[in-house]
Design a protein around this motif. Structure first.
Motif, PDB file in Angstrom:
ATOM      1  N   GLU A  55       0.738  -0.946   0.114  1.00 29.00           N
ATOM      2  CA  GLU A  55      -0.055  -0.108   0.037  1.00 29.00           C
ATOM      3  C   GLU A  55       0.765   1.277  -0.034  1.00 29.00           C
ATOM      4  O   GLU A  55       0.780   2.205  -0.994  1.00 29.00           O
ATOM      5  CB  GLU A  55      -0.805   0.000   1.232  1.00 29.00           C
ATOM      6  N   ALA A  56       1.773   1.433   0.786  1.00 24.90           N
ATOM      7  CA  ALA A  56       2.777   2.580   0.948  1.00 24.90           C
ATOM      8  C   ALA A  56       3.499   2.624  -0.391  1.00 24.90           C
ATOM      9  O   ALA A  56       3.654   3.782  -0.954  1.00 24.90           O
ATOM     10  CB  ALA A  56       3.741   2.500   2.239  1.00 24.90           C
ATOM     11  N   PHE A  57       3.959   1.449  -0.899  1.00 26.31           N
ATOM     12  CA  PHE A  57       4.880   1.354  -1.832  1.00 26.31           C
ATOM     13  C   PHE A  57       4.223   1.938  -3.388  1.00 26.31           C
ATOM     14  O   PHE A  57       4.695   2.747  -3.990  1.00 26.31           O
ATOM     15  CB  PHE A  57       5.630   0.115  -2.159  1.00 26.31           C
ATOM     16  N   ASN A  58       3.120   1.367  -3.320  1.00 23.69           N
ATOM     17  CA  ASN A  58       2.243   1.878  -4.580  1.00 23.69           C
ATOM     18  C   ASN A  58       1.589   3.313  -4.466  1.00 23.69           C
ATOM     19  O   ASN A  58       1.565   3.795  -5.527  1.00 23.69           O
ATOM     20  CB  ASN A  58       0.930   0.887  -4.838  1.00 23.69           C
ATOM     21  N   LYS A  59       1.444   3.703  -3.225  1.00 24.14           N
ATOM     22  CA  LYS A  59       1.248   5.007  -3.325  1.00 24.14           C
ATOM     23  C   LYS A  59       2.478   6.037  -3.619  1.00 24.14           C
ATOM     24  O   LYS A  59       2.289   6.960  -4.251  1.00 24.14           O
ATOM     25  CB  LYS A  59       0.660   5.441  -1.981  1.00 24.14           C
ATOM     26  N   THR A  60       3.469   5.788  -3.005  1.00 28.86           N
ATOM     27  CA  THR A  60       4.447   6.579  -3.431  1.00 28.86           C
ATOM     28  C   THR A  60       5.150   6.295  -4.755  1.00 28.86           C
ATOM     29  O   THR A  60       5.448   7.355  -5.477  1.00 28.86           O
ATOM     30  CB  THR A  60       5.833   5.999  -2.711  1.00 28.86           C
ATOM     31  N   LEU A  61       4.692   5.211  -5.628  1.00 30.88           N
ATOM     32  CA  LEU A  61       5.251   4.848  -6.919  1.00 30.88           C
ATOM     33  C   LEU A  61       4.340   5.810  -7.697  1.00 30.88           C
ATOM     34  O   LEU A  61       4.622   6.472  -8.926  1.00 30.88           O
ATOM     35  CB  LEU A  61       5.054   3.492  -7.237  1.00 30.88           C
ATOM     36  N   GLY A  62       2.799   5.807  -7.357  1.00 30.87           N
ATOM     37  CA  GLY A  62       2.030   6.549  -8.096  1.00 30.87           C
ATOM     38  C   GLY A  62       2.378   8.092  -8.051  1.00 30.87           C
ATOM     39  O   GLY A  62       2.163   8.635  -9.319  1.00 30.87           O
ATOM     40  N   TYR A 100      13.243   4.024  -8.258  1.00 31.42           N
ATOM     41  CA  TYR A 100      13.770   4.693  -9.427  1.00 31.42           C
ATOM     42  C   TYR A 100      12.602   4.629 -10.642  1.00 31.42           C
ATOM     43  O   TYR A 100      12.024   3.436 -10.761  1.00 31.42           O
ATOM     44  CB  TYR A 100      15.180   4.448  -9.958  1.00 31.42           C
ATOM     45  N   ALA A 101      12.388   5.588 -11.277  1.00 38.65           N
ATOM     46  CA  ALA A 101      11.520   5.339 -12.303  1.00 38.65           C
ATOM     47  C   ALA A 101      11.797   6.208 -13.719  1.00 38.65           C
ATOM     48  O   ALA A 101      12.409   7.262 -13.489  1.00 38.65           O
ATOM     49  CB  ALA A 101       9.752   5.684 -11.873  1.00 38.65           C
ATOM     50  N   LEU A 102      11.278   5.649 -14.665  1.00 42.21           N
ATOM     51  CA  LEU A 102      11.468   6.349 -16.123  1.00 42.21           C
ATOM     52  C   LEU A 102      10.383   6.142 -16.900  1.00 42.21           C
ATOM     53  O   LEU A 102       9.549   5.130 -16.958  1.00 42.21           O
ATOM     54  CB  LEU A 102      12.556   5.801 -16.656  1.00 42.21           C
ATOM     55  N   VAL A 103       9.832   7.213 -17.720  1.00 43.85           N
ATOM     56  CA  VAL A 103       8.944   7.154 -18.728  1.00 43.85           C
ATOM     57  C   VAL A 103       9.312   7.964 -19.826  1.00 43.85           C
ATOM     58  O   VAL A 103      10.089   8.816 -19.829  1.00 43.85           O
ATOM     59  CB  VAL A 103       7.534   7.820 -18.330  1.00 43.85           C
ATOM     60  N   SER A 161       6.217   0.022 -28.953  1.00 44.03           N
ATOM     61  CA  SER A 161       6.960   0.863 -29.792  1.00 44.03           C
ATOM     62  C   SER A 161       7.019   2.315 -29.706  1.00 44.03           C
ATOM     63  O   SER A 161       7.617   2.946 -30.419  1.00 44.03           O
ATOM     64  CB  SER A 161       6.935   0.502 -31.249  1.00 44.03           C
ATOM     65  N   THR A 162       5.993   2.859 -29.019  1.00 43.33           N
ATOM     66  CA  THR A 162       5.795   4.230 -28.962  1.00 43.33           C
ATOM     67  C   THR A 162       6.029   5.095 -27.550  1.00 43.33           C
ATOM     68  O   THR A 162       6.082   6.146 -27.235  1.00 43.33           O
ATOM     69  CB  THR A 162       4.135   4.788 -29.454  1.00 43.33           C
ATOM     70  N   CYS A 163       5.890   4.009 -26.383  1.00 42.17           N
ATOM     71  CA  CYS A 163       6.174   4.671 -25.220  1.00 42.17           C
ATOM     72  C   CYS A 163       6.757   3.509 -24.158  1.00 42.17           C
ATOM     73  O   CYS A 163       6.286   2.448 -24.345  1.00 42.17           O
ATOM     74  CB  CYS A 163       4.847   5.292 -24.580  1.00 42.17           C
ATOM     75  N   LEU A 164       7.026   3.994 -22.902  1.00 39.17           N
ATOM     76  CA  LEU A 164       7.563   2.964 -22.050  1.00 39.17           C
ATOM     77  C   LEU A 164       7.230   3.317 -20.629  1.00 39.17           C
ATOM     78  O   LEU A 164       7.464   4.721 -20.558  1.00 39.17           O
ATOM     79  CB  LEU A 164       9.152   2.323 -22.590  1.00 39.17           C
ATOM     80  N   ALA A 165       7.054   2.624 -19.680  1.00 44.07           N
ATOM     81  CA  ALA A 165       7.083   3.054 -18.175  1.00 44.07           C
ATOM     82  C   ALA A 165       7.611   2.136 -17.450  1.00 44.07           C
ATOM     83  O   ALA A 165       7.759   0.850 -17.860  1.00 44.07           O
ATOM     84  CB  ALA A 165       5.719   3.045 -17.776  1.00 44.07           C
ATOM     85  N   ARG A 166       8.745   2.446 -16.479  1.00 45.65           N
ATOM     86  CA  ARG A 166       9.511   1.317 -15.760  1.00 45.65           C
ATOM     87  C   ARG A 166       9.987   1.975 -14.522  1.00 45.65           C
ATOM     88  O   ARG A 166      10.096   3.171 -14.296  1.00 45.65           O
ATOM     89  CB  ARG A 166      10.910   1.087 -16.774  1.00 45.65           C
ATOM     90  N   TYR A 167       9.875   0.931 -13.631  1.00 46.97           N
ATOM     91  CA  TYR A 167      10.693   1.285 -12.306  1.00 46.97           C
ATOM     92  C   TYR A 167      11.181   0.058 -11.753  1.00 46.97           C
ATOM     93  O   TYR A 167      11.090  -0.877 -12.094  1.00 46.97           O
ATOM     94  CB  TYR A 167       9.456   1.597 -11.396  1.00 46.97           C
TER      95      TYR A 167
END
Length: 259
Positions: free
Chosen positions: A156-163, A196-199, A236-242
């Protein structure tokens, strides 16, 4: 090995997600082949005009992407025209980008010869070409994903921070002047743990299409990856990663959050 999903954000699309096992405990900065997709139904005659145009297109994609980190172009006329896109991840150096796109092109020439509909993903770059006009269009109907096999201790805490982190870097990617449509960020979860996260979007998309692609990618991660410590989804047009391991190269623009 593949599964089909329909998602409420993009109901008209058939989303084919190829889930496969790659050990994400590997080294952080690695340029691994993730997947290549050769549409055998798109095979053309080796001596045809289309085959010649594909070779010229790929050569142009590699040369332009090696300099600018991105290329979207077309080659030929009428029914012989082919369209393509090559893009490197926005944090990757020109030298690494050059090696990635050149290697991807060589692999495609070897393993997908004379095919007019292909996609290939490495950690550092992607190449896509087709007889259909793909330039400027969202391509979420075919994507790949993978995740770590380890779960977080407090979902719960992790997903809130990630969001919250994804919200920040999506906004960064869409800022005027950010032609790479790249967003990166990090946040401390504890003294010893950083998230860490990247889009990123393909540079030929409009800001509106980029926003739609990223919204789709980020929203789809929980369905695909549950509460894992690392995950990505890419088309092929976007990515999301953590990940809890740093996987992108240092950038002055990286957003650093604190809670």
């Amino acid at each position: 090995m593949g599964s089909s999903f329909r998602h409420p954000l993009f109901i008209p699309f058939l989303l084919i997600i190829l889930l496969y096992s790659i050990c994400w405990t590997a080294q952080a900065y690695s340029n691994t082949l993730q997947l290549k997709s050769c549409n055998h139904e798109s095979k053309v005659s080796p001596g045809s005009q289309v085959a010649a145009n594909i070779r010229r297109l790929v050569s142009e994609l590699v040369s332009k992407a090696a300099v600018n980190g991105f290329a979207a172009t077309m080659y030929g006329n009428n029914k012989y025209k082919v369209y393509g896109r090559a893009q490197c991840r926005g944090d990757v150096s020109n030298a690494e980008c050059r090696k990635c796109v050149a290697g991807a092109a060589q692999l495609l020439d070897k393993e997908c010869p004379n095919m007019a509909d292909i996609r290939i993903w490495y950690d550092y770059c992607t190449i896509r070409y087709s007889l259909e006009n793909i330039i400027g269009k969202i391509d979420t109907d075919f994507g790949i994903s993978d995740s770590t096999k380890q779960n977080v201790t407090d979902p719960e805490a992790f997903n809130k921070t990630l969001g919250g982190l994804f919200t920040k870097i999506e906004s960064q990617a869409l800022m005027p002047g950010n032609h790479k449509f790249l967003g990166t960020g990090q946040v401390k979860l504890s003294k010893s743990t950083t998230l860490y996260a990247l889009v990123q979007c393909a540079e030929d998309l409009s800001p509106e299409n980029c926003a739609g692609c990223l919204k789709f990618a980020v929203a789809f991660l929980p369905e695909l990856c549950g509460n894992h410590t690392g995950c990505y989804w890419s088309c092929s047009t976007c990515l999301a990663r953590y990940n809890l391991k740093k996987f992108f190269f240092p950038l002055n623009s990286t957003i650093i959050l604190s809670y």
